[in-house]
Design a protein around this motif. Structure first.
Motif, PDB file in Angstrom:
ATOM      1  N   SER A 560     -22.175   7.957 -29.231  1.00  0.00           N
ATOM      2  CA  SER A 560     -21.209   7.087 -28.526  1.00  0.00           C
ATOM      3  C   SER A 560     -21.871   6.396 -27.344  1.00  0.00           C
ATOM      4  CB  SER A 560     -20.015   7.910 -28.047  1.00  0.00           C
ATOM      5  OG  SER A 560     -19.384   8.559 -29.119  1.00  0.00           O
ATOM      6  N   ALA A 561     -22.652   7.177 -26.594  1.00  0.00           N
ATOM      7  CA  ALA A 561     -23.319   6.607 -25.415  1.00  0.00           C
ATOM      8  C   ALA A 561     -24.388   5.611 -25.818  1.00  0.00           C
ATOM      9  CB  ALA A 561     -23.930   7.731 -24.586  1.00  0.00           C
ATOM     10  N   LEU A 562     -24.996   5.815 -26.977  1.00  0.00           N
ATOM     11  CA  LEU A 562     -26.068   4.922 -27.431  1.00  0.00           C
ATOM     12  C   LEU A 562     -25.564   3.479 -27.554  1.00  0.00           C
ATOM     13  CD1 LEU A 562     -28.995   4.708 -28.516  1.00  0.00           C
ATOM     14  CD2 LEU A 562     -28.069   5.098 -30.796  1.00  0.00           C
ATOM     15  N   SER A 563     -24.321   3.313 -27.977  1.00  0.00           N
ATOM     16  CA  SER A 563     -23.777   1.959 -28.167  1.00  0.00           C
ATOM     17  C   SER A 563     -23.687   1.180 -26.862  1.00  0.00           C
ATOM     18  CB  SER A 563     -22.386   2.032 -28.806  1.00  0.00           C
ATOM     19  OG  SER A 563     -22.475   2.576 -30.098  1.00  0.00           O
ATOM     20  N   THR A 564     -23.637   1.878 -25.740  1.00  0.00           N
ATOM     21  CA  THR A 564     -23.548   1.161 -24.458  1.00  0.00           C
ATOM     22  C   THR A 564     -24.828   0.407 -24.139  1.00  0.00           C
ATOM     23  OG1 THR A 564     -24.325   3.077 -23.187  1.00  0.00           O
ATOM     24  CG2 THR A 564     -21.960   2.884 -23.538  1.00  0.00           C
ATOM     25  N   LEU A 565     -25.913   0.702 -24.843  1.00  0.00           N
ATOM     26  CA  LEU A 565     -27.164  -0.028 -24.602  1.00  0.00           C
ATOM     27  C   LEU A 565     -27.106  -1.437 -25.170  1.00  0.00           C
ATOM     28  CD1 LEU A 565     -29.813   2.763 -25.288  1.00  0.00           C
ATOM     29  CD2 LEU A 565     -28.902   2.001 -23.103  1.00  0.00           C
ATOM     30  N   GLY A 566     -26.070  -1.736 -25.935  1.00  0.00           N
ATOM     31  CA  GLY A 566     -25.866  -3.101 -26.390  1.00  0.00           C
ATOM     32  C   GLY A 566     -26.418  -3.377 -27.776  1.00  0.00           C
ATOM     33  N   PRO A 567     -26.033  -4.540 -28.325  1.00  0.00           N
ATOM     34  CA  PRO A 567     -26.401  -4.858 -29.711  1.00  0.00           C
ATOM     35  C   PRO A 567     -27.905  -4.954 -29.949  1.00  0.00           C
ATOM     36  CG  PRO A 567     -25.227  -6.681 -28.662  1.00  0.00           C
ATOM     37  CD  PRO A 567     -25.163  -5.543 -27.724  1.00  0.00           C
ATOM     38  N   LEU A 752     -12.595  14.744 -15.310  1.00  0.00           N
ATOM     39  CA  LEU A 752     -13.594  14.411 -16.323  1.00  0.00           C
ATOM     40  C   LEU A 752     -13.572  15.360 -17.515  1.00  0.00           C
ATOM     41  CD1 LEU A 752     -15.794  12.336 -16.779  1.00  0.00           C
ATOM     42  CD2 LEU A 752     -17.391  13.768 -15.529  1.00  0.00           C
ATOM     43  N   GLU A 753     -13.240  16.633 -17.290  1.00  0.00           N
ATOM     44  CA  GLU A 753     -13.303  17.580 -18.417  1.00  0.00           C
ATOM     45  C   GLU A 753     -12.221  17.330 -19.453  1.00  0.00           C
ATOM     46  OE1 GLU A 753     -11.765  20.254 -14.920  1.00  0.00           O
ATOM     47  OE2 GLU A 753     -13.100  18.553 -15.177  1.00  0.00           O
ATOM     48  N   TYR A 754     -11.183  16.529 -19.102  1.00  0.00           N
ATOM     49  CA  TYR A 754     -10.164  16.212 -20.100  1.00  0.00           C
ATOM     50  C   TYR A 754     -10.738  15.350 -21.225  1.00  0.00           C
ATOM     51  CZ  TYR A 754      -6.521  17.987 -16.967  1.00  0.00           C
ATOM     52  OH  TYR A 754      -5.729  18.793 -16.171  1.00  0.00           O
ATOM     53  N   ASP A 755     -11.742  14.532 -20.908  1.00  0.00           N
ATOM     54  CA  ASP A 755     -12.378  13.706 -21.941  1.00  0.00           C
ATOM     55  C   ASP A 755     -13.832  13.452 -21.564  1.00  0.00           C
ATOM     56  OD1 ASP A 755     -13.111  12.024 -23.925  1.00  0.00           O
ATOM     57  OD2 ASP A 755     -11.674  10.431 -23.475  1.00  0.00           O
ATOM     58  N   PRO A 756     -14.744  14.315 -21.997  1.00  0.00           N
ATOM     59  CA  PRO A 756     -16.161  14.154 -21.620  1.00  0.00           C
ATOM     60  C   PRO A 756     -16.769  12.842 -22.111  1.00  0.00           C
ATOM     61  CG  PRO A 756     -15.752  16.325 -22.584  1.00  0.00           C
ATOM     62  CD  PRO A 756     -14.528  15.519 -22.808  1.00  0.00           C
ATOM     63  N   PHE A 757     -16.103  12.214 -23.121  1.00  0.00           N
ATOM     64  CA  PHE A 757     -16.657  10.979 -23.682  1.00  0.00           C
ATOM     65  C   PHE A 757     -16.501   9.788 -22.735  1.00  0.00           C
ATOM     66  CE2 PHE A 757     -16.631  13.572 -27.371  1.00  0.00           C
ATOM     67  CZ  PHE A 757     -17.543  13.031 -28.262  1.00  0.00           C
ATOM     68  N   THR A 758     -15.791   9.954 -21.630  1.00  0.00           N
ATOM     69  CA  THR A 758     -15.674   8.845 -20.664  1.00  0.00           C
ATOM     70  C   THR A 758     -16.854   8.809 -19.697  1.00  0.00           C
ATOM     71  OG1 THR A 758     -14.365  10.279 -19.218  1.00  0.00           O
ATOM     72  CG2 THR A 758     -13.155   8.850 -20.735  1.00  0.00           C
ATOM     73  N   ILE A 759     -17.759   9.763 -19.810  1.00  0.00           N
ATOM     74  CA  ILE A 759     -18.826   9.866 -18.802  1.00  0.00           C
ATOM     75  C   ILE A 759     -19.802   8.703 -18.877  1.00  0.00           C
ATOM     76  CG2 ILE A 759     -20.533  11.201 -20.135  1.00  0.00           C
ATOM     77  CD1 ILE A 759     -20.764  12.984 -17.557  1.00  0.00           C
ATOM     78  N   PHE A 760     -19.819   7.990 -20.015  1.00  0.00           N
ATOM     79  CA  PHE A 760     -20.763   6.868 -20.131  1.00  0.00           C
ATOM     80  C   PHE A 760     -20.084   5.510 -19.926  1.00  0.00           C
ATOM     81  CE2 PHE A 760     -19.485   8.193 -24.454  1.00  0.00           C
ATOM     82  CZ  PHE A 760     -18.804   7.057 -24.862  1.00  0.00           C
ATOM     83  N   GLU A 761     -18.822   5.520 -19.508  1.00  0.00           N
ATOM     84  CA  GLU A 761     -18.147   4.244 -19.271  1.00  0.00           C
ATOM     85  C   GLU A 761     -18.749   3.520 -18.078  1.00  0.00           C
ATOM     86  OE1 GLU A 761     -14.022   5.016 -18.848  1.00  0.00           O
ATOM     87  OE2 GLU A 761     -13.693   5.353 -20.998  1.00  0.00           O
ATOM     88  N   LYS A 762     -18.607   2.187 -18.095  1.00  0.00           N
ATOM     89  CA  LYS A 762     -19.156   1.380 -17.002  1.00  0.00           C
ATOM     90  C   LYS A 762     -18.197   1.426 -15.821  1.00  0.00           C
ATOM     91  CE  LYS A 762     -21.039  -3.183 -15.966  1.00  0.00           C
ATOM     92  NZ  LYS A 762     -21.296  -4.548 -16.466  1.00  0.00           N
ATOM     93  N   ALA A 763     -18.473   2.299 -14.889  1.00  0.00           N
ATOM     94  CA  ALA A 763     -17.597   2.461 -13.720  1.00  0.00           C
ATOM     95  C   ALA A 763     -18.410   2.974 -12.553  1.00  0.00           C
ATOM     96  CB  ALA A 763     -16.463   3.429 -14.038  1.00  0.00           C
ATOM     97  N   GLN A 764     -18.012   2.554 -11.329  1.00  0.00           N
ATOM     98  CA  GLN A 764     -18.691   3.032 -10.133  1.00  0.00           C
ATOM     99  C   GLN A 764     -18.199   4.425  -9.747  1.00  0.00           C
ATOM    100  OE1 GLN A 764     -21.140   1.788  -8.486  1.00  0.00           O
ATOM    101  NE2 GLN A 764     -21.265  -0.354  -9.103  1.00  0.00           N
TER     102      GLN A 764
END
Length: 2038
Positions: A560-567, A752-764
């Protein structure tokens, strides 16, 4: 209202008004009186005081409203304070009597409240003057409080606060009584009374020591009780009170008398007091025990939030220094809160407490500490983390755990770790790159510490550690790749450890998320590493059941995090990802059913987790890589989704079989399916609608749904402005981080522990996902809205009926929950329908839809009602049926008439305001009138403030929607608003807020009409101002914000009527009041936003006045507590205060407004207050305690020796100096941006800003300031920034340095001629640049430094070769780095950063080389040699620079060529992308193509120019310079390089490739339509092409290729048409001339070859080469000549429109208008004509005949316009240019060619005829330039063939023309005519003979006439002298046989010009000069013809006597001069001075 503006109330005018107008009149009088009294003379005041007090007393007893009573109190106090205070006790007695009155009627209440208010202000203003009545007043007030209602209790508390403020220590006798009363009020049922009591106690504690000593514990307990059930205002007020008391207890402001057993409070005791409330809700043992016995020991959320805010206030008051000193203890005590068993027992409690402690740490560390202290705090926290980790390790690894570590410590460990790690994360984000020392400190080993937590058994701690690593990466991008490698390595090594799998996979995912915030990126290969890890984890998940879940989750998390690197990264790995998805799902839907029969609970848990993770990876792909989602990819994903949806049917039986073990996994699985389906087009999964809808209905209305927090669902579906009805929004609070816990319903805040998959979202900020159940409901609502529009009408109706049935059947809380869910789902549907413009359906769908919305509209939840109103508006929009709209409004009217409950009335009132929201406004006056009537009635319902609030809000929306239609209701509306504003109690702030919104809407609706002068407009405007004044006086912050917003609107529409001084004062007072505790004391962020937004608008128009008013306010304002901001404004003005606020604020919108305000102030005031602004920027930049910066300064000083020892600005300042302390890096970066703006501002001003001599001169004459005088400060600031630890500040510093170099490089140093002012700062610039070239410097910093280096070298500032070499060495080191290339193994950033740095280096070198070549050429040019000699060593510097570059030129040229080839490939259109090299180019990789393109786009033009200059210098001669020491071949198809491929090519092929490359790039760019603003790129292209065409070989190539030449001309023609820049147009014409010359050379060469080959050198015939060939035809688009003609015509017609008959407006092309040409225009016209004149020579004879008419027409056309003087030319080069072009045409070889001779002769005759016609046609017009005409005629006669000039009647007309000019009355024309005759007489015989014969006699007769009328002025003298020259030329043109006769005629004429001795003495100067000239001619010509001369003298004695007398006189004159010279020589001193000092 003007009658209200007097000292005494105009009672007569007042009594004539109606009731509501009277209240407004009195209020306006009181407003005016408050301003007037301080300015009134004291004697006048005393004289009128009695009457004034009586009037004020009458107002007091007439039931004044809340705003009026406050003003009244202030006016009464002012009267007594400024006038006679003796009778003040009478007023006090009167007030006390009113308070004691037994009248309890509602009508008397306002009078009693006014009396209380007056007492308070009287005591506040008069203080001890009223001490005698103090006790009586206090007893009276306290007694009255016992029976008072809430308004009275609130007012009495505020009154007592003011009394205490006025009396101070004198009120000590009643302190205990006041305390007792306030204690009671602190737990009052009214929230307003709570706030008032808190304010009263806050004032009491200033003098009442017992409050923060003996009574502290009791007060704390009381405050904890007050927090229960409190609202936001109460929490702010009480936290401020308790925080202040605790701070006083810890550090007393005054000494306390020692008592037996008393001791000073310690921090531990104070924190224990707070923790008692935080943990147990009470400060005493008995209270806590009682609660525990009752079983009510849980602490309410309000109490915890209140105590949290208290703690922040407490620390903020003690200050940053205290916190820095005691942080270790403070941190330990806070962590004890989290370690308490009460906190750790319940997860929800633990999460809430963690939020509270995190908020305390963030609010204190983030805002109170400087950089240095923050780093120290971070180290302390790291040690705490290490300690916690050691505790856990001991618990896990020691055998006897009980003896070492308690279970409570182990349970508390994760919460402590989460808090500490998140705070370290925040500190790292704040510090950014300045946090480097934190990572470098080995004593704490921060990274090791954080990474060790990744192995923690608790998921929360692991995720917090992963987030912390992400923040490290964002702060220091160099760490991303390093940490990724480290985590990947550890993950590989610890594959069998479940904690390691979870921890390290989370860390890698977090680091990949950080890449989105790191512009420099990571190496492309890291993506493959992550994919390999993920694949390995997923494939091995089934091998070990103990860690299956961790491996599965970890693998999908990584994917999932890999996709954040872009196309660009993912496209290479997509096939493998699809394969992994395939493995995660069954092969078909049938397999899903068979799965149910297999597996156990654990297997299903792993399966569901895995599929949920796979779906999340798909979602991430959809979100981050949309470009990859082709139809093929989507079609391959859909089967997986079908299987996932099919599993929905099996989930109930699975949950039934295995219970709660898989319930959570099933919830997450459904959530993931919903999320991904929402992102896809519904049509793609249409066949699954049935299953999906069934599950959606179950999740929205099923029996298992939990209570959903409406704040998670409804706000996004409500109209944003309607949310104001629900109270202050979280987004308007500084404390939203903790306040949201109170608004989150049952679920509380997210974590954060409710959804660990949000850890790679683009947020400050750290993500706070909701619990899965809440998130599922929100996702279900969204998906329902997406699917519903795609259902059939029958299905729609069925679903909506089900919704309505659910709501009807259910009861209680569950009904409300379901109603919220279904209403939200339907509103979401309506939103989707509206956006997609779809229809809802027929009647059977509309009926349940309306029923559903109306049910919600009458629901008890106010947010639900808001959403329902928005839903109704959307429903009306979707249906778009006027009859339905009317029925809705009528229904609401009926409901409002009949309903009496507040809920129904509020909902339908809002519906009325919203129903037309999306229909483009209200267009029905009938509906508007009905609505206004209803809402007016509702808004006056004082029994229900809630109804009032909603009605007024609806009215404000109605005003907005009605626009101009509302004007008829304006007067009534303003009347209503003012009446309500003047009567609404301050306790009903929600009504006041709605009134403010309504007033704002009315002002907007009135608009610019407010500027009018009519009576109605004046009344409206006065109402606006009065309304604003009422709201400004409100104690509520949101109401004040509304007032400021209204005043801002008024200032925009009617600025003349807004008192700027008053407005600015009020704005600054708000800023000052809230500056002590900026994060808490300004209750609402929205107020600060309003203040700054208003300041921003004011600064746009009146920045100077705003600043002056602010400073004046601070100087005049008496304040008890001088804040830091007061001092700042006094020292550095409002702008300095804004800088301070900018540093403290964290709200992005507010910071942007502050920055814009400062920018507006700079643009208005910077030039006028230059020194002030520069000092301000310098103070901001210097306000850092960064020791490293000081160290770098010291290094600089060591390098520079003692050069700047006398300047203190380079020394590090102590922390306390200056108005600013510890500013963060972002504020300092903005100060550098401001500095650049100031420089740009000065550039548009006085030239003296950039001229030292002029500045010094003007400074002496007037006290003005100039930028150049502050150059030392500018350099120092740029140096300080460029050498800072912050990378952002370094970039800003380098950019500033670049600006300074560009602006000041040419400023001369007046004291040292030949030098420039920047020379003295060479060492500073070098020292600023050096750190940027360090090995560890980021690539973007190095790239910017390269730009500065090249600018510095190219500026010409450096004159010494040694200094030049220093900076050159920096660039040379970078060039070596480029040659070495990129080392993949040690790469920290993305490959594109190597491209960026390489291109920056090569571009910098290119700029330096271009400069060196240009200087060398200037030195070689004849005109500049003398200048270079005068300039001293500028010449040697230029030579030295070129010599320095020459050493690396071989390498550079190859790198430049490689760069150009890369750029050429990258600019290919997409359809040719397959031609790009598969491995990438020279300086980019195949994967980074997209990132590389913009980098090449910014560098290629300069490199192209430099390459062309290099090729020019080599002459395209190949020199084998050997290998360039590159670590790799530059490019696969390298040009001219020593590789195996290029060695095959011949030099000719290599040169051709290079030429084609440069031509191709140039032409491609010049053709591109997007090059509009890139003038420097166009210029570089043109200069490069010019440089190429200066060399013979490329010139011959271009000349040989006619198609290429024609294409070039076509491109250049387009450039001329589209670019107005004169420099570009000149360069284009120069290039065109070169192209034409190249073609000329080619044609000449061909002709010469043909002549030699044919042996025709002696023949008159010329072979036919050139354009036109045999036919003479020129093909447009292919013809060079045609293209050149087009281009020249374009230039000529644009500059001289008269040439075109169409443009001139008449068939003959005469427009009559005068055209003015600048020097540049003249150059353009001359260049175009020069090109035109060359065109015939590149044509064949037939071609030349085709083109000649056009050329002659344009030439003669321009000539005619110049002759007619219709062109005002600044340049004197225009006419010579025209004549030169004419001569070139006339002498063309084509005119003599056999095939074209006849045609040329004929056309030239026509041209001559046209020229003569000009003479005769234009002769009559005034101002005709005859001289130019004659000159052109002469050129024709001299240079055209005899067949042209001897043709009759042309020859005769030519002679007549000259004869007429000889007879001209203008001596200048005569003079020029004689000069031209000289040329003609000396010309060829066929031309000269006719003119001699025809004009000789005329010439002689005119000269004979001179004796009679001698010349009187220089012009006439010149004419006669020129006539003599002409006659002399005639004589010598004659044959030898006839010459004596002519000489005999010449001599008498010359002798006749002589004067006799008498006449000479009295003759004019011109006549004497003629005499001398004639004598000289005689003495020169006489000896040449002595025989004729002698015979003439002998035959004419009178002439002889005349000549002798003249010679004799001349001889005497010579002798006299000689004698005088001798006399002078005798008196001359013997020593001659070489310099004449006179």
């Amino acid at each position: 209202m003007e009658q209200a503006h007097s000292l005494l109330l105009n009672e007569e005018a007042c009594n004539q008004l109606r009731e509501h107008q009277r209240a407004e009149f009195v209020f306006e009088w009181l407003r005016f009186l408050k301003k007037l009294l301080p300015a009134t003379d004291r004697a006048d005041l005393k004289q009128n005081q009695k009457q004034l007090v009586e009037q004020l007393t009458r107002v007091l007893t007439s039931s004044p409203g809340p705003p009026t009573r406050l003003l009244l109190a202030h006016c009464l106090a002012l009267v007594y304070r400024l006038g006679d205070s003796l009778t003040s006790s009478l007023t006090v007695d009167l007030c006390n009597d009113i308070i004691r009155s037994k009248d309890d009627s509602p009508s008397f209440l306002p009078t009693r409240l006014a009396a209380v208010a007056c007492l308070g202000v009287l005591y506040e203003q008069l203080g001890r003057l009223l001490i005698n009545s103090f006790k009586e007043t206090m007893v009276n007030l306290l007694k009255a409080m016992k029976s008072a209602e809430s308004q009275g209790r609130c007012e009495i508390m505020l009154c007592i606060e003011k009394i205490l403020k006025g009396l101070g220590v004198s009120a000590v006798s009643c302190q205990r009584d006041i305390y007792k009363a306030a204690r009671t009020c602190l737990t009052d049922r009214s929230m307003a009374v709570h706030c008032a009591a808190a304010k009263c106690l806050l004032e009491l504690q200033r003098e009442a020591v017992f409050l923060w000593s003996t009574e502290l514990e009791n007060v704390a307990t009381l405050c904890f009780r007050a927090f229960e059930g409190s609202n936001y205002d109460v929490r702010v007020a009480i936290s401020k009170l308790l925080g202040t008391l605790l701070a006083s207890a810890l550090e007393p402001r005054q000494a306390i008398a020692p008592r037996p057993g008393s001791k000073c409070n310690t921090l531990e005791e104070v924190m224990e007091l707070l923790s008692s409330g935080f943990l147990r809700r009470g400060a005493g043992f008995l209270r806590a025990s009682g609660d525990m016995l009752k079983g009510t020991s849980s602490v309410s959320k309000e109490v915890r939030v209140g105590i949290t805010q208290t703690c922040v206030v407490f620390v903020s008051i003690l200050g940053g220094s205290w916190l820095e000193t005691h942080f270790s203890s403070f941190l330990s005590l806070l962590m004890e809160w989290l370690s308490h068993t009460r906190v750790t027992q319940c997860t929800a409690d633990a999460v809430a407490c963690r939020c509270c402690v995190s908020f305390i740490l963030r609010s204190t560390l983030g805002s109170l500490l400087g950089v240095k202290a923050q780093i120290a705090a971070a180290k302390e926290i790291c040690q705490m983390i290490s300690k916690q980790k050691r505790v856990l390790d001991a618990a896990l690894h020691e055998g006897n755990v009980e003896t070492r570590v308690s279970p409570a410590d182990v349970a508390a460990s994760p919460h402590v770790l989460v808090c500490t790690l998140l705070e370290v994360s925040s500190l790292l984000q704040d510090l950014s790159s300045t946090a480097a020392p934190l990572l470098q400190d080995t004593s704490i080993g921060m990274l090791d510490t954080v990474i060790s937590v990744l192995l923690h058994p608790n998921a929360s701690a692991r995720l917090a550690a992963a987030w912390c690593l992400r923040c490290v990466a964002v702060a220091m991008p160099a760490q991303v790749a390093v940490l990724l490698d480290r985590c990947a390595e550890r993950l590989n090594a610890l594959k069998s450890c479940p904690e390691a799998l979870a921890g390290y996979s989370s860390a890698i995912a977090a680091l990949l998320g950080a890449v989105q915030l790191c512009p420099l990126g990571i190496p492309h290969c890291k993506g493959k590493v992550v994919l390999n890890l993920a694949e390995d984890l997923l494939r091995s998940a089934a091998q070990n059941s103990r860690i299956s879940i961790q491996r599965t989750q970890g693998g999908w998390l990584l994917l999932s995090a890999l996709s954040t690197l872009g196309p660009t990264v993912v496209e290479h790995h997509l096939p493998r990802m699809l394969l992994l998805w395939k493995c995660a799902f069954p092969l078909s839907v049938k397999d899903v059913e068979s799965e149910l029969r297999r597996g156990d609970s654990f297997t299903w848990q792993v399966t569901l987790e895995g599929r949920a993770g796979a779906l999340c990876a798909m979602k991430s792909l959809l979100v981050h890589c949309k470009d990859l989602l082709t139809d093929d990819v989507i079609s391959r994903l859909l089967p997986f989704l079908s299987c996932a949806v099919a599993l929905f049917t099996q989930l109930p039986s699975l949950i039934k079989s295995y219970g709660n073990q898989i319930k959570n996994a099933a919830t997450v699985f459904r959530l993931r399916v919903y999320e991904i389906l929402t992102l896809l087009q519904p049509k793609t999964y249409e066949e699954s609608f049935g299953t999906v809808l069934k599950q959606l209905l179950n999740d929205l209305t099923g029996p298992e749904i939990t209570a959903c927090a409406e704040l998670n669902l409804l706000p996004t579906l409500c109209f944003s402005q309607d949310l104001a009805l629900l109270g202050p929004g979280l987004q308007d609070m500084d404390q939203h981080y903790i306040e949201e816990q109170l608004h989150g319903g049952g679920s509380g805040g997210g974590t954060l522990e409710y959804d660990p998959f949000t850890i790679f979202e683009k947020a400050q900020d750290v993500p706070t996902p909701l619990p899965p159940a809440s998130a599922l409901t929100a996702a279900a609502v969204q998906l329902f809205g997406v699917i519903f529009p795609h259902l059939g009408n029958q299905q729609r109706a069925q679903i909506l009926e089900q919704f309505c049935g659910f709501v009807r059947q259910l009861k209680g809380a569950r009904q409300q929950t379901v109603q919220i869910h279904v209403a939200a789902a339907f509103c979401c549907t309506l939103k989707c329908l509206a956006s997609s413009r779809r229809d809802l359906g027929p009647e059977e769908v509309q009926r349940p839809a309306l029923s559903l919305l109306l049910g919600a509209l009458e629901g008890s939840n106010p947010m639900l009602r808001c959403m329902a109103a928005e839903g109704l508006a959307r429903l009306v929009q979707v249906l778009n049926d006027p009859s339905f709209t009317v029925s809705i409004t009528l229904m609401s009217f009926d409901k409002l008439k009949t309903a009496r409950d507040a809920i129904t009335r509020t909902g339908h009132a809002l519906a009325l305001g919203a129903v037309y929201r999306y229909l483009g406004g209200i267009n029905s006056t009938q509906f508007l009138s009905a609505c206004v009537g209803v809402l007016f009635t509702l808004s006056q319902d004082s029994t229900s403030p809630e109804v009032q609030m909603w009605a007024l809000h609806a009215l404000s929306m109605l005003v907005d929607l009605a626009g101009p239609l509302y004007h008829s209701h304006l007067e009534a509306s303003f009347t209503l608003l003012l009446r309500l504003l003047l009567s609404t109690p301050h306790t009903h702030v929600e009504v006041q807020q709605s009134l403010g919104r309504c007033l704002n809407a009315l002002i907007t609706a009135t608009g610019p009409d407010l500027q009018g002068e009519g009576a109605g407009v004046c009344a409206v405007r006065t109402s606006c101002l009065v309304g604003c004044a009422v709201m400004q006086d409100s104690p509520d912050c949101l109401v004040q914000a509304q007032a400021i917003s209204c005043l801002q609107q008024l200032h925009m529409f009617a600025p003349r009527f807004v008192n700027l001084a008053s407005l600015v004062s009020s704005l600054c007072e708000i800023l000052l009041d809230y500056s002590v505790l900026i994060n808490l004391c300004s209750s609402y962020l929205s107020l600060r936003r309003a203040v700054v937004a208003c300041l921003r608008q004011l600064a746009q128009r009146e920045a100077v006045e705003v600043s002056e008013h602010a400073v004046a306010l601070v100087k005049e304002l008496p304040r008890r507590d001088n804040t830091q901001l007061d001092v700042t404004i006094k020292e550095v003005g409002l702008e300095g205060a804004l800088f301070s606020l900018l540093d403290r604020e964290s709200d992005l919108h507010l910071c942007q407004d502050i920055q814009e305000t400062l920018v507006h102030m700079i643009s208005s005031t910077a030039v006028g207050s230059l020194a002030h602004w520069l000092k301000l920027c310098k103070d901001v930049l210097s306000a850092s305690t960064d020791s490293a910066a000081a160290a770098s300064v010291e290094t600089q000083q060591e390098e520079d020796g003692d050069r700047y020892d006398d300047d203190c600005s380079f020394h590090a300042k102590p922390e306390s100096s200056g108005p600013f302390n510890n500013l963060c890096w972002s504020t300092r970066v903005f100060s550098m941006e401001c500095l650049c703006r100031i420089i740009a501002q000065c550039e548009n001003g006085d030239p003296a800003h950039f001229n030292m001599a002029l500045a010094q001169e003007q400074r002496l004459l007037e006290s003005t300031d100039f930028l150049v005088l502050h150059l030392a400060d500018l350099i120092r600031m740029a140096f300080m920034a460029a050498t800072d630890h912050s990378n952002q500040l370094r970039l800003a510093g380098l950019q500033t340095l670049l600006v300074i170099i560009r602006k000041f490089s040419n400023v001369p140093e007046p004291e040292f001629p030949g030098h420039v002012i920047l020379e003295q700062y060479q060492a500073n610039v070098g020292a600023a640049l050096r750190p940027a070239f360090n090995v560890d410097a980021p690539p973007d910093v190095t790239a910017k430094a390269c730009q500065v280096c090249s600018a510095w070298i190219a500026s010409g500032v450096i004159s010494d070769l040694r200094d030049l070499r220093r900076v050159h060495q920096l660039l040379a080191s970078s060039l070596v780095k480029v040659q070495v290339g990129r080392d993949v193994s040690s790469q920290l950033y993305n490959e594109s950063t190597f491209t960026m740095e390489t291109l920056a280096v090569l571009k910098a070198w290119a700029e330096v080389y271009i400069t060196a070549v240009q200087r060398a050429r200037q030195r070689e040019s004849p005109g500049s040699r003398q200048q270079s000699e005068e300039a001293g060593d500028a010449g040697p510097a230029g030579a030295g620079l070129l010599k320095l570059v020459q050493t690396d030129l071989a390498t550079l040229s190859r790198l430049w060529l490689a760069t150009l080839q890369d750029h050429a490939l990258l600019t290919l259109p997409p359809q040719y992308s397959n031609q790009l090299p598969s491995t990438g180019g020279s300086f980019y990789t195949a994967e980074t193509v997209e990132q590389a393109r913009p980098l090449y786009c910014s560098a290629w033009a300069t490199i192209l120019h430099a390459t062309a200059l290099w090729l020019n210098s080599t002459g395209f001669i190949m020199v084998d310079e050997g290998p360039t020491n590159l670590s790799r071949p530059v490019t696969p198809t390298s040009m001219g390089q020593s590789t195996s491929l290029s060695s095959v090519k011949s030099p000719e092929d290599v040169n051709t490739d290079r030429l084609n490359l440069i031509l191709g790039i140039s032409v491609e760019f010049l053709c591109s339509p997007h090059s509009g603003d890139q003038m420097e790129y166009i210029s570089s292209c043109l200069q490069a092409l010019q440089a190429l065409l200066e060399v013979p070989w490329p010139r011959s190539k271009v000349g040989n290729d006619q198609a290429l030449s024609a294409e070039l001309l076509s491109v250049l023609h387009r450039l001329i048409v589209t670019r107005e820049s004169p420099s570009i147009q000149l360069a284009v014409l120069e290039l065109v001339h070169q192209i034409v010359c190249a073609a000329q050379e080619h044609v000449k060469e061909k002709r010469h070859s043909a002549e030699v080959d044919d042996g025709a050198a002696e023949k008159e015939t010329v072979p036919e080469f050139g354009e036109g060939r045999d036919t003479g035809g020129l093909v447009p688009g292919k013809s060079l000549v045609f293209g050149a003609l087009e281009l020249c015509l374009c230039i000529l017609v644009r500059k001289l429109p008269q040439l075109s008959p169409k443009l001139a407006g008449s068939p003959s092309g005469r427009g009559g208008q005068t055209c003015s040409l600048s020097n540049t225009d003249c150059r353009l016209v001359t260049s175009a004509l020069a090109i035109l004149s060359e065109l015939p020579s590149i044509c064949s004879p037939e071609g030349s005949v085709s083109v000649l008419p056009t050329v002659l027409y344009l030439l003669l056309g321009v000539l005619r316009e110049v002759m007619k003087c219709s062109v005002e030319a600044e340049s004197e080069q225009l006419v010579p240019g025209i004549l030169q072009a004419l001569r070139t045409v006339l002498t063309s070889p084509m005119s003599r060619a056999e095939k074209s001779h006849g045609a040329w002769t004929e056309m030239l005759c026509c041209a001559l005829h046209t020229l003569l016609e000009f003479w005769y046609e234009d002769k009559t017009e005034p101002g005709v330039d005859e001289v130019t005409m004659l000159t052109a005629l002469t050129v024709f006669l001299l240079h055209s063939s005899a067949e042209v000039t001897t043709v009759e009647p042309l020859q005769t007309r030519c002679i007549q023309t000259f004869r007429a000019s000889l007879e001209s009355k203008d001596p200048l024309v005569q003079s020029r005519s004689y000069q031209l005759l000289v040329s003609l007489f000396q010309g060829p015989t066929p031309v000269a003979r006719p003119f001699i014969l025809a004009l000789g006699g005329c010439l002689v007769s005119q000269l004979k006439g001179v004796e009679r009328s001698r010349p009187q002025n220089p012009a006439e003298l010149q004419a006669v002298q020129d006539a003599v020259r002409a006659l002399e030329a005639l004589v010598f043109a004659a044959d030898e046989t006839h010459r004596p006769q002519l000489v005999a005629m010449l001599f008498p004429i010359l002798i006749s010009l002589l004067l006799d001795e008498n006449a000479l003495a009295s003759a004019s100067a011109a006549s004497r000069l003629l005499h001398e000239s004639a004598l000289r001619d005689l003495m020169r010509i006489g000896p040449q013809h002595s025989a004729v001369f002698k015979s003439l003298m002998a035959s004419a004695p009178n002439m002889k006597a005349r000549l002798e007398a003249a010679v004799k006189g001349n001889q005497e004159s010579v002798n006299t001069k000689t004698t005088a010279a001798r006399v002078i020589s005798r008196s001359t001193p013997s020593i001659q001075l070489k310099i004449n000092f006179l």
